[in-house]
Every structure is written in structure tokens, then in C-alpha cells.
Design an enzyme around this catalytic site. Structure first.
Site, mmCIF file in Angstrom:
data_model
loop_
_atom_site.group_PDB
_atom_site.id
_atom_site.type_symbol
_atom_site.label_atom_id
_atom_site.label_comp_id
_atom_site.label_asym_id
_atom_site.label_seq_id
_atom_site.Cartn_x
_atom_site.Cartn_y
_atom_site.Cartn_z
ATOM 1 N N HIS A 127 28.082 66.425 55.728
ATOM 2 C CA HIS A 127 27.417 65.917 54.518
ATOM 3 C C HIS A 127 26.059 66.591 54.316
ATOM 4 O O HIS A 127 25.624 66.795 53.189
ATOM 5 C CB HIS A 127 27.191 64.406 54.617
ATOM 6 C CG HIS A 127 28.339 63.561 54.160
ATOM 7 N ND1 HIS A 127 28.804 63.570 52.863
ATOM 8 C CD2 HIS A 127 29.105 62.650 54.815
ATOM 9 C CE1 HIS A 127 29.812 62.706 52.749
ATOM 10 N NE2 HIS A 127 30.020 62.135 53.922
ATOM 11 N N GLN B 44 23.946 60.413 51.109
ATOM 12 C CA GLN B 44 24.856 59.451 50.475
ATOM 13 C C GLN B 44 24.100 58.313 49.789
ATOM 14 O O GLN B 44 24.665 57.610 48.952
ATOM 15 C CB GLN B 44 25.861 58.894 51.487
ATOM 16 C CG GLN B 44 26.863 59.946 51.946
ATOM 17 C CD GLN B 44 27.833 59.379 52.951
ATOM 18 O OE1 GLN B 44 27.514 59.290 54.125
ATOM 19 N NE2 GLN B 44 28.989 58.961 52.488
ATOM 20 N N GLY C 48 29.855 55.690 59.595
ATOM 21 C CA GLY C 48 28.791 56.686 59.590
ATOM 22 C C GLY C 48 28.247 56.837 58.187
ATOM 23 O O GLY C 48 28.909 56.480 57.207
ATOM 24 N N HIS D 286 31.794 64.817 60.654
ATOM 25 C CA HIS D 286 31.919 64.449 59.236
ATOM 26 C C HIS D 286 30.532 64.234 58.618
ATOM 27 O O HIS D 286 30.232 64.745 57.533
ATOM 28 C CB HIS D 286 32.776 63.175 59.151
ATOM 29 C CG HIS D 286 32.908 62.572 57.796
ATOM 30 N ND1 HIS D 286 34.113 62.424 57.157
ATOM 31 C CD2 HIS D 286 31.982 62.050 56.952
ATOM 32 C CE1 HIS D 286 33.921 61.853 55.967
ATOM 33 N NE2 HIS D 286 32.641 61.609 55.830
ATOM 34 N N GLU D 287 29.675 63.500 59.322
ATOM 35 C CA GLU D 287 28.339 63.195 58.767
ATOM 36 C C GLU D 287 27.466 64.444 58.722
ATOM 37 O O GLU D 287 26.705 64.637 57.768
ATOM 38 C CB GLU D 287 27.659 62.084 59.573
ATOM 39 C CG GLU D 287 28.402 60.752 59.621
ATOM 40 C CD GLU D 287 28.867 60.256 58.266
ATOM 41 O OE1 GLU D 287 28.193 60.520 57.241
ATOM 42 O OE2 GLU D 287 29.931 59.617 58.220
ATOM 43 N N CYS E 282 36.037 58.516 53.429
ATOM 44 C CA CYS E 282 34.587 58.637 53.227
ATOM 45 C C CYS E 282 34.137 57.638 52.166
ATOM 46 O O CYS E 282 34.788 57.499 51.134
ATOM 47 C CB CYS E 282 34.269 60.057 52.758
ATOM 48 S SG CYS E 282 32.532 60.343 52.423
ATOM 49 N N LEU E 283 33.025 56.966 52.428
ATOM 50 C CA LEU E 283 32.490 56.011 51.451
ATOM 51 C C LEU E 283 32.151 56.691 50.124
ATOM 52 O O LEU E 283 32.134 56.035 49.086
ATOM 53 C CB LEU E 283 31.234 55.323 52.006
ATOM 54 C CG LEU E 283 31.452 54.405 53.221
ATOM 55 C CD1 LEU E 283 30.110 53.949 53.773
ATOM 56 C CD2 LEU E 283 32.320 53.217 52.868
HETATM 57 ZN ZN ZN Z 1 31.485 60.779 54.330
#
Ligand code: ZN
Length: 151
Positions: free
Chosen positions: A134, A51, A46, A130-131, A88-89
Site C-alpha cells: 500500500h 488508507q 492490517g 500487503h500493507e 482488502c478494506l
Molecule cells: Zn489493503
């Protein structure tokens, strides 16, 4: 399409409250395409627009076999809960346990500006939550327990 650099902690942009998308135009669709390409390039499940530095309420998700993109997503119902490992990236090298709703219903717009609702559970529901976090400047490490370094 293009692969973007992913912002990482402690970049303060990640703490931005992303703004709703007002006009869904070719520029928005281009960002979505780039988000998709960037997510796959980094083997993510995701990605939120912030991001890649775009403070708009857009996410792309693919928990394995089901790509979806959501504009202005809102969780309209939650059911059950489950604690599971998350990473998470934007927080490279860390994992932690996060308690999330097991099942959710999300309302959003697609790239044509049409409203749709999506029911998701387990990993799919987790990634969506999660997304969407963000978009409000929330990172999983804010919610996680048992945070540890990985690799
Ligand atoms: Zn993330």
C-alpha cells in the site's frame, strides 16, 4: 482516538507513493492510534496510513493475536512462497489469490523512533507484505489471480 473513513478503489490517493516519516512526534503517534482504532473498527488485520488518507510510510498489523505498528518498514529478506486468498478494506467485496513470500524479515522504526527487526511467516508475513505494498500504491488486485466478488 478516532475511527476514520477508509478510502476505497478507485480513489487515486490509494495509488500514492507514501513518503518516509522524518520526525516521529506526537502527531505521528496520534495517526498510529487512529489507524489502530480504525483497523479494529472495520475488523481488518492490517491498515496502511494511506488508507485513511495519510501519505506516510506507516502500517499497523494484527493477524489475530499480535499487534504491531511499523514506521518506514522495509523488507530485508524473503524466503519461500505461498499462494493464498486475500482481500482488502480498500477493495470491498473482492477476494483473490496472491503469491507472497512465506517468510520475511522486516526492518522498521517503532513509535519511539527505535529501529527493530521483525521476522514473520505465513499469514503475518502476508499481511505485512500487503500493507507495505500500500505504501507504494500497490493493491492486491494488481497482483491477484482468480479475483471474485464475495458477499
Ligand atoms: Zn489493503
Amino acid at each position: 482516538m478516532a475511527v476514520y473513513q477508509i478510502l476505497t478503489e478507485p480513489d487515486q490517493a490509494l495509488r500514492t507513493q507514501s513518503k518516509p516519516v522524518k520526525n516521529i512526534n506526537d502527531g505521528v503517534r496520534r495517526v498510529l492510534d487512529n489507524m489502530r482504532e480504525t483497523m479494529y473498527a472495520f475488523d481488518g488485520v492490517g491498515l496502511a496510513a494511506i488508507q485513511i488518507g495519510v501519505p506516510k510510510r506507516m502500517i499497523v498489523v494484527d493477524p489475530g493475536d499480535n499487534f504491531v505498528e511499523l514506521i518506514n518498514p522495509v523488507i530485508i529478506s524473503k524466503d519461500g512462497e505461498k499462494k493464498a486468498s486475500e482481500g482488502c478494506l480498500s477493495v470491498p467485496g473482492k477476494v483473490g489469490l496472491v503469491n507472497r513470500a512465506l517468510k520475511i524479515t522486516v526492518k522498521a522504526l517503532n513509535r519511539e523512533g527505535e529501529e527493530f527487526t521483525l521476522e514473520a511467516e505465513d499469514l503475518f508475513a502476508r499481511v505485512l507484505q500487503h500493507e507495505i505494498d500500500h505504501l507504494d500504491g500497490i493493491l492486491f488486485v494488481d497482483l491477484a489471480t482468480h479475483i471474485r466478488e464475495e458477499e
